[in-house]
Design a protein around this motif. Structure first.
Motif, PDB file in Angstrom:
ATOM      1  N   LEU A 158       0.860  -1.178   0.000  1.00 15.51           N
ATOM      2  CA  LEU A 158       0.000   0.000   0.000  1.00 15.51           C
ATOM      3  C   LEU A 158       0.897   1.228   0.000  1.00 15.51           C
ATOM      4  N   MET A 159       0.737   2.064  -1.010  1.00 15.30           N
ATOM      5  CA  MET A 159       1.545   3.285  -1.122  1.00 15.30           C
ATOM      6  C   MET A 159       0.603   4.481  -1.161  1.00 15.30           C
ATOM      7  N   GLU A 160       0.732   5.367  -0.181  1.00 16.84           N
ATOM      8  CA  GLU A 160      -0.132   6.551  -0.149  1.00 16.84           C
ATOM      9  C   GLU A 160       0.654   7.804  -0.515  1.00 16.84           C
ATOM     10  N   MET A 161      -0.079   8.879  -0.826  1.00 14.78           N
ATOM     11  CA  MET A 161       0.543  10.137  -1.234  1.00 14.78           C
ATOM     12  C   MET A 161       0.030  11.307  -0.401  1.00 14.78           C
ATOM     13  N   SER A 162      -0.372  11.034   0.846  1.00 15.62           N
ATOM     14  CA  SER A 162      -0.913  12.098   1.705  1.00 15.62           C
ATOM     15  C   SER A 162      -0.384  12.028   3.134  1.00 15.62           C
ATOM     16  N   GLU A 163       0.691  11.286   3.354  1.00 18.04           N
ATOM     17  CA  GLU A 163       1.179  11.122   4.732  1.00 18.04           C
ATOM     18  C   GLU A 163       1.598  12.445   5.347  1.00 18.04           C
ATOM     19  N   GLU A 164       2.200  13.322   4.533  1.00 17.61           N
ATOM     20  CA  GLU A 164       2.710  14.579   5.070  1.00 17.61           C
ATOM     21  C   GLU A 164       1.596  15.597   5.356  1.00 17.61           C
ATOM     22  N   ILE A 165       0.364  15.252   5.029  1.00 17.11           N
ATOM     23  CA  ILE A 165      -0.776  16.081   5.442  1.00 17.11           C
ATOM     24  C   ILE A 165      -1.698  15.257   6.337  1.00 17.11           C
ATOM     25  N   GLY A 166      -1.088  14.364   7.131  1.00 15.31           N
ATOM     26  CA  GLY A 166      -1.837  13.611   8.126  1.00 15.31           C
ATOM     27  C   GLY A 166      -2.477  12.344   7.612  1.00 15.31           C
ATOM     28  N   SER A 167      -1.954  11.780   6.504  1.00 15.31           N
ATOM     29  CA  SER A 167      -2.531  10.570   5.915  1.00 15.31           C
ATOM     30  C   SER A 167      -4.025  10.739   5.645  1.00 15.31           C
ATOM     31  N   THR A 168      -4.348  11.853   5.032  1.00 15.43           N
ATOM     32  CA  THR A 168      -5.741  12.159   4.691  1.00 15.43           C
ATOM     33  C   THR A 168      -6.400  10.997   3.962  1.00 15.43           C
ATOM     34  N   GLY A 169      -7.531  10.531   4.480  1.00 17.06           N
ATOM     35  CA  GLY A 169      -8.326   9.507   3.818  1.00 17.06           C
ATOM     36  C   GLY A 169      -7.825   8.088   3.968  1.00 17.06           C
ATOM     37  N   LEU A 170      -6.659   7.873   4.591  1.00 10.80           N
ATOM     38  CA  LEU A 170      -6.094   6.527   4.634  1.00 10.80           C
ATOM     39  C   LEU A 170      -6.923   5.587   5.511  1.00 10.80           C
ATOM     40  N   ALA A 171      -7.323   6.032   6.682  1.00  9.26           N
ATOM     41  CA  ALA A 171      -8.124   5.172   7.552  1.00  9.26           C
ATOM     42  C   ALA A 171      -9.445   4.799   6.883  1.00  9.26           C
ATOM     43  N   GLU A 172     -10.062   5.771   6.228  1.00  6.62           N
ATOM     44  CA  GLU A 172     -11.313   5.514   5.522  1.00  6.62           C
ATOM     45  C   GLU A 172     -11.090   4.529   4.377  1.00  6.62           C
ATOM     46  N   PHE A 173      -9.993   4.694   3.645  1.00  7.05           N
ATOM     47  CA  PHE A 173      -9.676   3.777   2.549  1.00  7.05           C
ATOM     48  C   PHE A 173      -9.491   2.358   3.073  1.00  7.05           C
ATOM     49  N   CYS A 174      -8.759   2.219   4.170  1.00  8.88           N
ATOM     50  CA  CYS A 174      -8.530   0.890   4.749  1.00  8.88           C
ATOM     51  C   CYS A 174      -9.846   0.261   5.207  1.00  8.88           C
ATOM     52  N   ALA A 175     -10.703   1.063   5.820  1.00 10.82           N
ATOM     53  CA  ALA A 175     -11.997   0.544   6.276  1.00 10.82           C
ATOM     54  C   ALA A 175     -12.853   0.087   5.102  1.00 10.82           C
ATOM     55  N   GLN A 176     -12.771   0.785   3.988  1.00 11.26           N
ATOM     56  CA  GLN A 176     -13.574   0.444   2.810  1.00 11.26           C
ATOM     57  C   GLN A 176     -13.014  -0.756   2.045  1.00 11.26           C
ATOM     58  N   ASN A 177     -11.736  -1.097   2.293  1.00 12.52           N
ATOM     59  CA  ASN A 177     -11.070  -2.130   1.498  1.00 12.52           C
ATOM     60  C   ASN A 177     -10.397  -3.176   2.392  1.00 12.52           C
ATOM     61  N   ARG A 178     -11.099  -3.578   3.457  1.00  9.61           N
ATOM     62  CA  ARG A 178     -10.501  -4.514   4.411  1.00  9.61           C
ATOM     63  C   ARG A 178     -10.117  -5.838   3.748  1.00  9.61           C
ATOM     64  N   GLU A 179     -10.962  -6.352   2.886  1.00  8.65           N
ATOM     65  CA  GLU A 179     -10.667  -7.647   2.274  1.00  8.65           C
ATOM     66  C   GLU A 179      -9.466  -7.532   1.328  1.00  8.65           C
ATOM     67  N   MET A 180      -9.430  -6.484   0.531  1.00 16.60           N
ATOM     68  CA  MET A 180      -8.318  -6.300  -0.393  1.00 16.60           C
ATOM     69  C   MET A 180      -6.990  -6.154   0.350  1.00 16.60           C
ATOM     70  N   LEU A 181      -7.015  -5.550   1.536  1.00 12.27           N
ATOM     71  CA  LEU A 181      -5.791  -5.275   2.292  1.00 12.27           C
ATOM     72  C   LEU A 181      -5.530  -6.291   3.396  1.00 12.27           C
ATOM     73  N   ALA A 182      -6.376  -7.308   3.527  1.00  9.60           N
ATOM     74  CA  ALA A 182      -6.222  -8.289   4.605  1.00  9.60           C
ATOM     75  C   ALA A 182      -4.844  -8.945   4.549  1.00  9.60           C
ATOM     76  N   ALA A 183      -4.201  -9.027   5.699  1.00 12.44           N
ATOM     77  CA  ALA A 183      -2.861  -9.610   5.776  1.00 12.44           C
ATOM     78  C   ALA A 183      -2.626 -10.098   7.199  1.00 12.44           C
ATOM     79  N   ASP A 184      -1.527 -10.819   7.375  1.00 11.10           N
ATOM     80  CA  ASP A 184      -1.195 -11.367   8.683  1.00 11.10           C
ATOM     81  C   ASP A 184      -0.308 -10.450   9.496  1.00 11.10           C
ATOM     82  N   VAL A 185       0.372  -9.525   8.842  1.00  6.89           N
ATOM     83  CA  VAL A 185       1.269  -8.608   9.544  1.00  6.89           C
ATOM     84  C   VAL A 185       1.561  -7.424   8.625  1.00  6.89           C
TER      85      VAL A 185
END
Length: 470
Positions: A158-185
């Motif tokens: 997962l590569m984001e482009m908003s970390e330096e402005i507080g990771s805008t939208g990242l938590a929401e993106f992860c919540a919307q895509n739990r299955e796609m991002l599911a992992a063990d660690v």
């Protein structure tokens, strides 16, 4: 150490020694991905689609660049390489955005977006935060795959482009895509090592909340001769309110701001962590704690800015208002929902009802995985095997990273392996990385990824479990 593993290590050493790491880092640095300006969206999209995706596709990743759920957030790329459904899955995170380049402020007229090699360092905006760090991890994956012919585990990036402005939208993106991002660690890299020549692991981050304290008593200012002694001074009210939050040595006096998580086990983990630096005052903050316990295991309150009157041209006048911008850095064991309500109760009880509290940004939560998690122990063992040194293991970073998106939203243990050092001038002119750390980190990550693919004990976990159970 197996011969195959040594072959992978030799391959990554050659990659660095022949200058390929330097040239590839130079290309990534050339993308002017300043998320703070709000004007770099084309460069941020190009970084993902032209800088990262082609090399991942070349080693079998399916790459998708997605819109950010928030309108002003940068794009997010998800890349997936699945070998077998029954294998463990590792999620790797990085961010390609950077802070302001600060052109014209760098030594020797250096261009922040042109990589410069000087003795033992590479200079350029993003080399430490975070382009160099995720390049190291991607190159290590490539080396393992080239020698083994397979990873031996599934990988999601997962590569984001908003970390330096507080990771805008990242938590929401992860919540919307739990299955796609599911992992063990989660295994990711950001931040600095504790000591430059020793690997570091950290398992979360301190949380942070910024807020203003404001005292507004009247419009405008009044002559201090005509009105002095008759008008309440907002700066004095504010100063005394601030002074009530800690004692004279910075020890926090609000009970709810004093965490309950500095256990004997955490103290034991921190006992071996060196914290050095010019100007450290051993008498500041909580009495009886070591420097490591203060910065990694406790909360800290700071006044970031004060605004009252006209500092550059003081007038004989009593101002009508005063403001302080403040910050609390806090660890797990602090009720984040009660931080500002507790402050309100404290101020009211002290007679400071006139002091307003205004949250500048939302509360960024504190997170921490368990140090005895099998993934933590496996990664630490791999690093020690390759580097010959036990890594420093921190319960959390002193600063903040968007770890909650992975530990809380996605519910997985998190292991961070930083590839920089504290003197890297991150977020400042002359940002740089040490060449020795880069080479060392490339070897370390090859060892980590090689061993994950060969360890039978690292099996898929029950992803129905919560983060607190892992």
């Amino acid at each position: 150490m197996t011969s195959k593993k040594s072959d992978a290590l030799h391959q990554i050493e050659t990659y660095f020694d022949q200058g390929r790491f330097q040239s590839e880092l130079a290309r990534l640095v050339s993308f002017q991905t300043e998320s703070q300006t709000g004007e770099a969206m084309p460069a941020m999209v190009s970084y993902l689609n032209d800088g990262i995706a082609p090399r991942l596709a070349a080693i079998g990743f399916d790459c998708t660049t997605c819109d950010n759920p928030q309108a002003h957030g940068g794009p997010i790329m998800v890349a997936v390489r699945e070998e077998r459904p029954d294998l463990p899955t590792v999620l790797i995170y990085g961010h390609g955005d950077v802070v302001h380049g600060q052109a014209g402020q760098w030594d020797n007229e250096m261009d922040p977006y042109t990589l410069r090699e000087t003795d033992d360092r590479y200079f350029g905006r993003g080399v430490a935060d975070n382009k160099g760090q995720h390049l190291i991890n991607i190159a290590a994956l490539e080396a393992v795959l080239a020698v083994r012919g397979a990873m031996g585990f599934n990988v999601k990036i997962l590569m984001e482009m908003s970390e330096e402005i507080g990771s805008t939208g990242l938590a929401e993106f992860c919540a919307q895509n739990r299955e796609m991002l599911a992992a063990d660690v989660l295994i990711a890299s950001d931040g600095p090592r504790v000591v430059a020549d020793t690997p570091t692991l950290f398992l979360g981050s301190r949380g942070v909340v910024n807020f203003d304290l404001k005292v507004t008593l009247r419009d405008g200012a009044n002559h201090s001769g005509n009105w002095g002694g008759l008008l309440r001074d907002p700066a004095m009210v504010l100063a005394q309110a601030l002074a009530s939050i800690t004692d004279a040595d910075g020890q926090i006096l609000i009970p709810e701001w004093r965490p309950d998580s500095l256990t004997d086990e955490v103290k034991a983990d921190l006992a071996a962590i060196p914290v050095e630096g010019d100007g450290i005052d051993p008498s500041w903050n909580e009495a009886g704690l070591s420097t490591a316990e203060k910065v990694f295991g406790w909360n800290s309150f700071a006044v970031l800015a004060l605004d009252h009157g006209e500092p550059e041209a003081p007038q004989n006048a009593i101002a009508g208002s005063a403001r302080a911008t403040c910050q609390l850095r806090f660890v797990v064991g602090t009720d984040e929902a009660d931080i500002l309500p507790a402050l309100r109760r404290h101020l009211d009880a002290g007679g400071f009802a006139s002091v307003e509290i205004e949250c500048v940004e939302g509360v960024a939560p504190a997170t921490r995985s368990n140090a005895d998690n099998p993934w933590v122990q496996a990664v630490a063992a791999s690093l020690e095997d390759v580097m010959g040194k036990k890594p420093h293991i921190l319960p959390n970073l002193a600063g903040w990273i968007p770890n909650h998106c992975f530990s809380e939203v996605l519910g997985m243990p998190t292991v961070w392996i930083p590839h920089s050092y504290k003197g890297c001038s991150q977020h400042a002119p002359n940002e740089h990385v040490l060449k020795d750390i880069c080479r060392d980190a490339l070897r370390g990550m090859v060892g980590v990824f090689w061993d994950i693919g060969g360890r039978s004990g690292l099996t898929r976990r029950d992803r129905r479990k919560s983060a607190t159970e892992i």
